[in-house]
Motif scaffolding. Structure first.
Motif, mmCIF file in Angstrom:
data_model
loop_
_atom_site.group_PDB
_atom_site.id
_atom_site.type_symbol
_atom_site.label_atom_id
_atom_site.label_comp_id
_atom_site.label_asym_id
_atom_site.label_seq_id
_atom_site.Cartn_x
_atom_site.Cartn_y
_atom_site.Cartn_z
ATOM 1 N N ILE A 149 -30.053 83.387 13.018
ATOM 2 C CA ILE A 149 -30.284 83.287 11.486
ATOM 3 C C ILE A 149 -29.041 82.486 10.987
ATOM 4 C CG2 ILE A 149 -30.482 84.854 9.486
ATOM 5 C CD1 ILE A 149 -31.081 87.252 11.453
ATOM 6 N N LYS A 150 -29.012 81.704 10.118
ATOM 7 C CA LYS A 150 -28.027 80.981 9.691
ATOM 8 C C LYS A 150 -27.068 81.766 8.331
ATOM 9 C CE LYS A 150 -27.127 76.070 8.405
ATOM 10 N NZ LYS A 150 -26.195 75.738 9.476
ATOM 11 N N THR A 151 -26.544 82.598 8.968
ATOM 12 C CA THR A 151 -25.754 83.552 7.885
ATOM 13 C C THR A 151 -24.179 82.844 7.658
ATOM 14 O OG1 THR A 151 -24.178 84.798 9.485
ATOM 15 C CG2 THR A 151 -26.768 85.450 9.203
ATOM 16 N N VAL A 152 -23.643 83.400 6.587
ATOM 17 C CA VAL A 152 -22.394 82.824 6.268
ATOM 18 C C VAL A 152 -21.364 83.566 6.995
ATOM 19 C CG1 VAL A 152 -23.194 82.073 3.890
ATOM 20 C CG2 VAL A 152 -22.254 84.247 4.270
ATOM 21 N N GLN A 153 -21.622 84.075 7.908
ATOM 22 C CA GLN A 153 -20.513 84.781 8.778
ATOM 23 C C GLN A 153 -19.950 83.827 9.825
ATOM 24 O OE1 GLN A 153 -21.198 88.360 10.877
ATOM 25 N NE2 GLN A 153 -23.487 87.830 10.956
ATOM 26 N N LEU A 154 -18.859 83.069 9.577
ATOM 27 C CA LEU A 154 -18.457 81.801 9.940
ATOM 28 C C LEU A 154 -17.079 82.065 10.456
ATOM 29 C CD1 LEU A 154 -20.289 79.247 8.009
ATOM 30 C CD2 LEU A 154 -21.097 80.000 10.353
ATOM 31 N N LEU A 155 -16.534 83.285 10.760
ATOM 32 C CA LEU A 155 -15.382 83.261 10.850
ATOM 33 C C LEU A 155 -14.789 82.998 12.570
ATOM 34 C CD1 LEU A 155 -12.004 84.115 10.278
ATOM 35 C CD2 LEU A 155 -12.810 86.444 10.746
ATOM 36 N N TYR A 156 -15.726 83.288 13.434
ATOM 37 C CA TYR A 156 -15.434 83.058 14.763
ATOM 38 C C TYR A 156 -15.677 81.545 15.074
ATOM 39 C CZ TYR A 156 -15.029 82.763 19.734
ATOM 40 O OH TYR A 156 -14.412 82.593 20.855
ATOM 41 N N PRO A 157 -16.824 80.886 14.508
ATOM 42 C CA PRO A 157 -16.842 79.407 14.468
ATOM 43 C C PRO A 157 -15.491 78.725 13.946
ATOM 44 C CG PRO A 157 -18.848 80.115 14.002
ATOM 45 C CD PRO A 157 -17.928 81.409 13.822
ATOM 46 N N SER A 158 -15.045 79.130 12.504
ATOM 47 C CA SER A 158 -13.740 78.617 12.556
ATOM 48 C C SER A 158 -12.698 78.726 13.041
ATOM 49 C CB SER A 158 -13.531 79.292 11.075
ATOM 50 O OG SER A 158 -14.311 79.022 9.794
ATOM 51 N N MET A 159 -12.509 79.988 13.758
ATOM 52 C CA MET A 159 -11.488 80.035 14.665
ATOM 53 C C MET A 159 -11.532 79.205 15.928
ATOM 54 S SD MET A 159 -11.329 84.398 14.712
ATOM 55 C CE MET A 159 -10.161 84.721 16.038
ATOM 56 N N ALA A 160 -12.859 78.916 16.407
ATOM 57 C CA ALA A 160 -13.080 78.057 17.419
ATOM 58 C C ALA A 160 -12.739 76.647 17.186
ATOM 59 C CB ALA A 160 -14.599 78.063 17.953
ATOM 60 N N LYS A 161 -12.950 76.210 15.964
ATOM 61 C CA LYS A 161 -12.527 74.970 15.288
ATOM 62 C C LYS A 161 -11.031 74.983 15.373
ATOM 63 C CE LYS A 161 -14.336 71.147 13.853
ATOM 64 N NZ LYS A 161 -15.292 70.364 14.535
#
Ligand code: PMP
Length: 286
Positions: A149-161
């Motif tokens: 599901i393409k949700t806006v919970q993107l904190l961990y992907p941001s941390m990984a970036k």
């Protein structure tokens, strides 16, 4: 030129578009999104993005904010008023503003919040990074279990970036139970000879719109597709690796956790797939 954005039925200068502090997207990350690329002023694979949006909304019991025709018309209007030749249209739908904070979903007739804005990216197709390729590191995949599901919970992907930036590389690949799931905001592939290997679809990964098109073109070009999990060690032994996403298209990966792949340069299969993808998608852009 100030950017014109879309918010709940209105086209507004970006500074005038305001969303409530009680919006479920803001308080709960209760929202889904799509990013559609624009080349030659036209939308790339709009039907794919529209269909995935419908699926994301359905999986979260969220109402569609408007008809598909209206959605396309908004995309087109924003491209026109902002004079976008190359770039992206970002779309977000949240469960709206119930007027207070509560874990329970608000009544079903609460109006969803619909936001769209454009991002101009001149040179998107002729990205110089394609000539050198990306370097990636691996990080543990600790995201939730509904990555389809393409949700806006993107904190961990941001941390990984940020972990990638700190390591002076371009991106991170998530690894779960020893196998690569995907990149921070892209699907991951390795190439061995004529074989393209990428993880099979499940709730472990986002069902990339670019992935689906690239695999179709690869099959048409007589490449063999193996949809299965692979490890970082297998990646380091591969001839080539690459990622796909709506905004990076097909991007070569030349180094994984410090080990160079193949000759440390973008390989022929990846380069060919990128060419085919761009050529074919420009034909069907709307
Ligand atoms: N996986 C993740 C986690 C992503 O965020 C994205 C980009 N939205 C993708 C894969 C690639 O999907 P698409 O090709 O539809 O952009």
């Amino acid at each position: 030129m100030t950017r014109t954005v879309y918010l709940n039925g209105e086209y507004l200068p970006e500074a005038e578009a305001k969303v409530s502090i009680f919006d479920r997207g803001f308080l709960m990350a209760d929202g889904v999104y799509e990013v559609t690329s624009v080349l030659d002023g036209k939308l790339i694979d709009f039907p794919g993005h529209r269909a995935r949006l419908a699926r994301s909304l359905h999986e979260l019991d969220m109402a569609a904010p408007c008809s598909d025709d209206k959605l396309l018309a908004i995309h087109r209007e924003l491209i026109a008023v902002n004079a976008i030749t190359e770039g992206m249209v970002y779309l977000q739908v949240t469960r709206g503003n119930p007027g207070d904070r509560d874990f329970a979903y608000p009544p079903a007739d609460t109006k969803p919040t619909l936001v769209l804005f454009t991002q101009a990216k001149p040179g998107l197709a002729d990205n110089p990074a394609v000539r050198t390729g990306w370097k990636v590191i691996s990080v543990p995949d600790i995201r939730w279990g509904r990555r389809d599901i393409k949700t806006v919970q993107l904190l961990y992907p941001s941390m990984a970036k940020m972990a990638a930036k700190a390591a002076h590389v371009d991106d991170s690949w998530f690894v779960e139970d020893g196998f690569v799931t995907e990149g921070t905001s892209n699907n991951a592939y390795i190439v061995k000879g004529n074989r393209i290997i990428t993880r099979q679809l499940s709730s472990d990964i986002l069902h990339g719109i670019t992935r689906s098109a690239v695999l179709r073109f690869a099959a048409e070009a007589q490449m063999v597709i193996e949809e299965r999990p692979f490890t970082i060690a297998e990646t380091q032994q591969a001839d080539e690796a690459f990622i796909t996403s709506a905004s990076a298209f097909v991007m070569p990966v030349v180094e994984v956790d410090g080990a160079a792949l193949g000759h440390g340069k973008p390989g022929p299969v990846t380069t060919r797939l990128r060419e085919i993808y761009l050529e074919e998608m420009r034909k069907t852009a709307i």
